[in-house]
Structure formats: structure tokens, C-alpha cells
Design an enzyme around this catalytic site. Sequence first.
Site, PDB file in Angstrom:
ATOM      1  N   GLY A 227       2.802   0.365  -2.714  1.00  0.00           N
ATOM      2  CA  GLY A 227       2.450   1.290  -1.640  1.00  0.00           C
ATOM      3  C   GLY A 227       1.468   2.327  -2.151  1.00  0.00           C
ATOM      4  N   SER A 228       1.493   3.489  -1.533  1.00  0.00           N
ATOM      5  CA  SER A 228       0.485   4.495  -1.874  1.00  0.00           C
ATOM      6  C   SER A 228       0.791   5.164  -3.210  1.00  0.00           C
ATOM      7  CB  SER A 228       0.427   5.560  -0.782  1.00  0.00           C
ATOM      8  OG  SER A 228       1.586   6.372  -0.852  1.00  0.00           O
ATOM      9  N   GLY A 232       4.320   6.493  -4.660  1.00  0.00           N
ATOM     10  CA  GLY A 232       4.655   5.926  -5.969  1.00  0.00           C
ATOM     11  C   GLY A 232       4.990   7.010  -6.975  1.00  0.00           C
ATOM     12  N   GLU A 249       2.983  -0.653  -7.947  1.00  0.00           N
ATOM     13  CA  GLU A 249       1.692  -1.253  -7.633  1.00  0.00           C
ATOM     14  C   GLU A 249       1.095  -0.388  -6.530  1.00  0.00           C
ATOM     15  OE1 GLU A 249      -1.038  -3.048  -8.638  1.00  0.00           O
ATOM     16  OE2 GLU A 249       0.707  -4.014  -9.529  1.00  0.00           O
ATOM     17  N   CYS A 283      -4.976  -3.599  -1.296  1.00  0.00           N
ATOM     18  CA  CYS A 283      -5.164  -2.786  -2.519  1.00  0.00           C
ATOM     19  C   CYS A 283      -6.366  -3.309  -3.269  1.00  0.00           C
ATOM     20  CB  CYS A 283      -3.971  -2.816  -3.454  1.00  0.00           C
ATOM     21  SG  CYS A 283      -2.481  -3.446  -2.790  1.00  0.00           S
ATOM     22  N   GLU A 384      -9.038   6.184  -1.969  1.00  0.00           N
ATOM     23  CA  GLU A 384      -8.702   4.952  -1.254  1.00  0.00           C
ATOM     24  C   GLU A 384      -8.604   5.242   0.243  1.00  0.00           C
ATOM     25  OE1 GLU A 384      -4.756   3.109  -1.704  1.00  0.00           O
ATOM     26  OE2 GLU A 384      -5.826   1.218  -1.991  1.00  0.00           O
TER      27      GLU A 384
HETATM   28  C1  UN1 Z   1      -3.298  -6.677  -2.067  1.00  0.00           C
HETATM   29  O1  UN1 Z   1      -4.482  -6.531  -2.226  1.00  0.00           O
HETATM   30  O2  UN1 Z   1      -2.633  -5.812  -1.506  1.00  0.00           O
HETATM   31  O3  UN1 Z   1      -5.703 -10.865  -4.191  1.00  0.00           O
HETATM   32  C2  UN1 Z   1      -2.638  -7.943  -2.520  1.00  0.00           C
HETATM   33  C3  UN1 Z   1      -5.473 -11.180  -3.047  1.00  0.00           C
HETATM   34  C4  UN1 Z   1      -4.081 -11.480  -2.571  1.00  0.00           C
HETATM   35  C5  UN1 Z   1      -3.119 -10.389  -2.864  1.00  0.00           C
HETATM   36  C6  UN1 Z   1      -3.649  -9.028  -2.555  1.00  0.00           C
HETATM   37  N1  UN1 Z   1      -3.679 -12.729  -3.104  1.00  0.00           N
HETATM   38  O4  UN1 Z   1      -6.346 -11.264  -2.264  1.00  0.00           O
END
Ligand code: UN1
Length: 499
Positions: A227-228, A232, A249, A283, A384
Site C-alpha cells: 500500500g502507500s 506502511g 511493498e 506501484c 507518487e
Molecule cells: C504493482 O505494480 O502494483 O509488474 C504490481 C507487473 C505486475 C505486478 C505489478 N505483474 O506489472
Amino acid sequence: MKTFKNFIGGKWQDPASSEYFENRNPANCDDVIGQFPLSDQRDVDCAVQSAKRGFEIWRRTPAPARGDVLRQVGDILAKRKEEIADLMTREMGKPLLETRGDVQEGIDTAYYAASEGRRLFGRTVPSELRNKWAMSFRRPIGVAGLITPFNFPMAIPTWKSFPALACGNAVILKPAEDVPHTATALVEVLLEAGLPPDVIQLVHGQGESAGKALVEHHEVPVISFTGSTETGRIVGETCGRMHKRLSLEMGGKNAMIVFDDADLDLALDGVLWGAFGTTGQRCTATSRLVIQDGVHDELLSRLVERVRTLKLGDGRAKGTDVGPLINEPAVKKVEQYVDIGVSEGADLLIGGRRATGKGLDKGHFFEPTIFARVEHGMRVEQEEIFGPVLSVIRVSSVDEAFAINNGVKYGLSSSVYTRDVNVAFRAQLELDNGITYINAPTIGAEAHLPFGGVKQTGNGHREGGWEVYEFYSETKVGYIDFSGQLQRAQIDNYLGTPD
Ligand code: UN1
């Protein structure tokens, strides 16, 4: 309206509060998917007690047998792929093409976890003493609390829960309140595959109540959170105080760098997918495009032309390229960042507004947006946004491009388009990210490789691949002395006792 429940204590249950929240389709807010439990500490307490019972069964189940259940999970997900992709698009918004990929990532993760049930290797190591055996092996930890985001409603819960289960832990899942339906489908699949019911608990609700209670529960020794970075940090503080094992993450500000020698057609396809796929809500989204002088103007003008042709709409409708943002606060946040970019002096080339018109008025749609003339250090270049906003920065050299890539607090993924093999390998060594792609966009991680980032993107752990199995297990070491006498490590040696 359909009422959904928590899965606690082996049963689908109402929350202790008897209160619910509504889940609506972000492409059409009139479409109500159902109401889901607003859970609190009382529900989490029950879930933990049940999960502890589940753990006692599951940790004694041989790892290959645990793997067999996960193989079944993969098979059922494969059978239900289309149906789950559809319900996922309905509650999350991204086009069916992407939600199918999201389910596929869950299937891949299941089959990997299934095979890991027959691996979970330890090591046998020679002892320094005679007739003594030394080895390491893995033990499960206990009840794992998993808190997952909205953007990959299936893949991310599977990244966390399948390895946790393969290692022999019990799981409590608290999915993002925007995507509770997908999590419900996942739990149904786990139960159908034969997972003992106490081993999985599903607790719906908000981060501040259900999520917080899970993180603060003294009988949940493992937490994994995606999450954010702000949330986090709070999760990290609590887990630090309580000596919990934690995997974080969090954010990213990922750059794609296009050098003068790049294949521009390829780079163009890559940036469109990287920046506007999942409406920028990844992300790993490409949120910065760093272009070298020689191709800057050409790439930028071709990019704007292509962005003009992107079709916004309901992710379940044919031909939709870009779905809605997840909810109204997300639209507000992106609007604010557009204002910030304009006031910082960046050049708004296209987009920048909520998208309206045919089929869009009832959803949280936002126009794909590009800022040019972005300077290193501007907030739109550093923070972000988690939306369809791309900041373009012009550079003249490899060194400058690499410095810009590294000059943010995040470090998830990066991408370099070049035909120069030397630059490609330098990028692997010098870019401060957990993942660097060459001639491919910043997204596209595969389930069997470690996934995660450096700096404030994470806290050093990885999901996916083989590394995550270390996170969900404790290493135990066993020494077996069969010499029949006291042998003192570091003091006695193979020659016998010193004088
Ligand atoms: C994410 O970016 O939140 O790399 C996860 C990817 C995916 C997972 C991304 N398989 O595009």
C-alpha cells in the site's frame, strides 16, 4: 442488495458491528455490487483464535500435501478465470485484458507454490566435530496477517497467501475495501480446493479498524502489507515495537529512459502500456519519461498523438483501453497533482481533467495526462500520483538520465530503451531499483522472480519467486551429536581435547 460476509472460524459470518459498507463499480457508480462487513477488533480476535487452530493442523500437514492443495487452487482459478476477471473488472475498473492477466498471475503463483511444497530446501552442512551432523530446515511461523491493495485484487493476495500457506502458516486476509468481491472469490477457491477452513480467514473492512487490529494483534507474528508509503510507515512502527516480522511493498516513481539510439516504435508502445495501463494505478507504473535530446521532440509528439486515440470507458466494454480510477478521492488526488504541476511551471500537453461525456459521467474517469518540460525536483517528478499522469524530462547524457532515475526516494522499477549493450549493462548495475527492464516498460514482473524495490519502496524483503519463502518461514538449525561424548564446539577439535 446482496450482503457479503467475513469468513471466520470456518463459517461465513456477519461482522460484530452488524455494519456494512457498499462496494460500487467505479465505471458506473449506480451499479452496486453489494455490501461488505465493516469489521473491527472483535472480528479480528475471532479470526486469530480460529487461525491458531488452523495453524496447528496445517503446520503438521506435510509440505508436499500443502502444495497439492495449492495445485488444486491453480486449477480452479484457471477454470473460473473468465468469471473472476469479469467480477474483478466490475469492482476495480481495469479492462478485462488486464484482469485476466491478474487472475493468470494468481494461477502462476499457485503452481509455483505447489511445486515449492516439494522443495522448501534446507541444507546439510559438515560439522567441525566428528560424528556430529548439522543441518538447517524451515519451520512455519504462525498466523500471517496480510493486507492487500486494490490495484491487483487477485495477484497480490495470492503473492502473499500462497507462499504463506505453502510454508505451513495460517492466513488472515484483509483486502482493500475497494475490492472485497475478488477476495471473497479467492477464499471460495481456497476452500473448494480443500484447504482446512480454519487455515484461512477473510476479514473485510477499513484499514483504520480491521487492518489496524490485525497489525496490532499480539498473536499475529507476521505481517505483509502492500500500500502507500504513509500507511506502511505506521504499520512498520507498530511491527517494530512489537517485534513482528514485516514485509512492506509501497510506492514507486518509476522512470522509463529513452536514449537517442532506441527503437522509438518500441519505446512508444512501452510507454503507453507502462504509463496508462491500469490507469496508472500500479506501484510499477511508468510515471516519468526521461528522453534524450536527439529523440525528445519526435517521441513526445508521437506520444501525444497516440494518447489522443486511447479509448476511455468501462473495462468490460469492447475496445476500452483505459478504465476509471478506483474512487472519488483518487480523482481528487490526481486533480490536485495536475494543479501542482501547472503551478510548478510544467507544460500540460494533454489531459489534466476528469473525463466526461458518453458513458463516462457516472464513473471516476480521468483523461490520460502528460506534462512536458518537467524539471528534476518538481513535485510531479518526485511524488507518487497513482493515476494516469506522465512527467517528461529532457536529458542530454546517460549520466544525467541515470542520476534523474536515482534522484527520488523510491526504487521499485526502471526501464531503459537503447541498442547499446554497454549502456544496458551499466543500467543494471547503476540504477537504484529492485527491477530494471531493458527495452520493455516498467511493468511486467513475472510470478517466479523476486518482486520488490529499494529505498522507501520497501523494507528489504521481496515477494514472488523463491525469496518470499524465506520470509514466511523461520530457519531452524539442528545438530545431532552421535559421538557418545561431550564435544565442545570451538574448543575441542577433531584431534580431541586440548591440554
Ligand atoms: C504493482 O505494480 O502494483 O509488474 C504490481 C507487473 C505486475 C505486478 C505489478 N505483474 O506489472
